[in-house]
Every structure is written in C-alpha cells, then in structure tokens.
Design an enzyme around this catalytic site. Structure first.
Site, PDB file in Angstrom:
ATOM      1  N   SER A 115       0.570   4.665  -4.251  1.00 14.53           N
ATOM      2  CA  SER A 115       0.804   5.660  -5.364  1.00 14.53           C
ATOM      3  C   SER A 115       1.213   7.302  -4.861  1.00 14.53           C
ATOM      4  O   SER A 115       2.570   7.701  -5.550  1.00 14.53           O
ATOM      5  CB  SER A 115      -0.830   6.269  -4.816  1.00 14.53           C
ATOM      6  OG  SER A 115      -1.557   6.836  -6.213  1.00 14.53           O
ATOM      7  N   ASP A 167      -4.893  -2.338 -11.249  1.00 16.02           N
ATOM      8  CA  ASP A 167      -5.309  -1.075 -11.186  1.00 16.02           C
ATOM      9  C   ASP A 167      -5.278  -0.094 -12.391  1.00 16.02           C
ATOM     10  O   ASP A 167      -4.026  -0.683 -13.476  1.00 16.02           O
ATOM     11  CB  ASP A 167      -3.503  -1.248 -10.715  1.00 16.02           C
ATOM     12  CG  ASP A 167      -3.829   0.794 -10.160  1.00 16.02           C
ATOM     13  OD1 ASP A 167      -4.462   1.636 -10.262  1.00 16.02           O
ATOM     14  OD2 ASP A 167      -2.634   0.927  -9.101  1.00 16.02           O
ATOM     15  N   HIS A 198      -6.109  -0.710  -7.580  1.00 13.55           N
ATOM     16  CA  HIS A 198      -5.485   0.119  -6.562  1.00 13.55           C
ATOM     17  C   HIS A 198      -5.833   0.620  -5.145  1.00 13.55           C
ATOM     18  O   HIS A 198      -6.255   1.259  -4.279  1.00 13.55           O
ATOM     19  CB  HIS A 198      -5.898   1.879  -7.092  1.00 13.55           C
ATOM     20  CG  HIS A 198      -4.549   3.342  -7.004  1.00 13.55           C
ATOM     21  ND1 HIS A 198      -3.851   2.367  -7.507  1.00 13.55           N
ATOM     22  CD2 HIS A 198      -5.040   4.187  -6.438  1.00 13.55           C
ATOM     23  CE1 HIS A 198      -2.789   3.936  -7.320  1.00 13.55           C
ATOM     24  NE2 HIS A 198      -3.215   4.544  -6.342  1.00 13.55           N
TER      25      HIS A 198
END
Length: 218
Positions: A115, A167, A198
């Site tokens: 991320s 996601d 995610h």
C-alpha cells in the site's frame, strides 16, 4: 535513520529484504508472515521492517498515525503530499546504504512494500543509483511515475506486482496504471492478482516465497 524491526538469519547475512508497511501499521506487521514464507532454515537473508513516522493524515480527519506521507484525498485520483513521499523514499535509500555498509551487495537487496509502503518502494528502488536484486509491490500504486528520475542502474530490475482483485482501498485499476506506466517507461513488470481485498492471502505468500527464493538463489 528510520527505526526498524530486524530479523537476523541463523548464519551470516549475505542478502537483505527491506519491507515497508502500509498506512496506520508498523514494522511488526509483515514480520508476522516470515514463518509462513517457509524459506530454507539456512537462508542468509536479513529482513528489515522499518517503522514510518507518525504524522497527521488528512483523509482520517487529521488524526496522527503511522504514515509514509499524508493523503489529502482518496479515490482513483487520490491526492497526496508528494514531498513527504520523496522524503520517505530518501530515508529508505539510507537504509539500503546502511545494508551496503554492513557488507550486503546492492544486487543482493530487495525492496518490498504494501500500500503506502509500496508507493514509497517504487520511488526508492527505481531511483536508487546502484543495481538492486528486485522490487516487490503489494496492493499499491505509483503516484510519482510522472516525476521520478529513473536510475539507469535499475532499468532491468525484476519487478513483481501483486494486487487484490476486490481491493476497495487501492483499486485494482490503480495497480494496473502502475504496471502500464512501468511498461511505457521500458520496464518488464510481472502482474498477479488474487481474489482478495486490501490484504495478503496464503496463495500470495507462497508466491512471494517462490519469488524471493528465485531472486536471491536460496
């Protein structure tokens, strides 16, 4: 210098993996998956999990939390504090330099990130002036693709991109855009998706293990 969790191998380290966490997390996050990688017991790999600083994050109401940079607006066209991202990338480069000073060759160092950490990893690895062993980016995007000064030393770096097909935080299209920007710049990234949101999942962890083993000749 960033504070880090360091996991030393049972024998003298000849390789290193620097792995960056996501927003709101810390260096212990991905430390927990090391046993699941099931790398050889004698793998000479030092794992380094840096802690980001804690800063106010605009999209979370200005709450102070661990973050590599401030996010001003979410969504596919998210806005962020690019200067903070570049500063974080410079701090990661210092960690790479530290490993080199400890006797690890640059081409035995892998940079990984999830991320926010992946966005920083893109910037750091692809601008680093010495050839690295690989770049692993998980559920992330490449917000500095328009401003980065690519290093000639890493023009052939192996890049592994992994993303959750469901996601909702970093949309799959953002990962695809990163892939396409890299291809347009002459890189040859490998793109994989997993039926997840995610996060990370066991099939992905197994694939990461295979990739690390191949890249470092374990």
């Amino acid at each position: 210098m960033l504070k880090c969790v360091e996991v030393e191998p049972k024998i003298a380290a000849t390789a290193a993996v620097i792995w960056l966490h996501g927003l709101g997390s810390n260096g212990h996050d991905f430390e927990a998956i090391l046993p699941e990688l099931r790398l050889p017991a004698d793998a000479p790999v030092r794992f380094i999990f840096p802690h980001s600083p804690s800063i106010p994050v605009t999209v979370n109401g200005g709450m102070v939390m661990p973050a590599w940079y401030d996010i001003l607006e979410m969504g596919a066209g998210r806005k962020l504090n690019t200067e903070q991202l570049l500063a974080s990338a410079n701090q990661v480069n210092e960690l790479i330099e530290q490993e080199i000073s400890r006797g690890i060759a640059a081409d035995r160092i892998i940079l990984a990130g999830f991320s926010q950490g992946g966005a920083v990893a893109y910037q750091s690895a692809l601008s680093f002036p010495q050839s690295l062993a690989g770049l692993l980016t998980l559920s992330t995007y490449f917000p500095t693709s328009d401003v980065i000064e690519y290093s000639d030393a890493n023009r052939d770096i192996p890049i592994e991109i992994m993303h959750g097909s469901f996601d909702p935080v970093v949309l799959p299209t953002m990962g695809e855009d990163a892939r396409d920007d890299l291809i347009a710049a002459g890189f040859k990234p490998n793109w994989s998706t997993y039926p997840m949101e995610h996060q990370v999942c066991m099939p992905q962890i197994k694939d990461i293990s295979v990739w690390l083993t191949a890249r470092l000749g374990l």
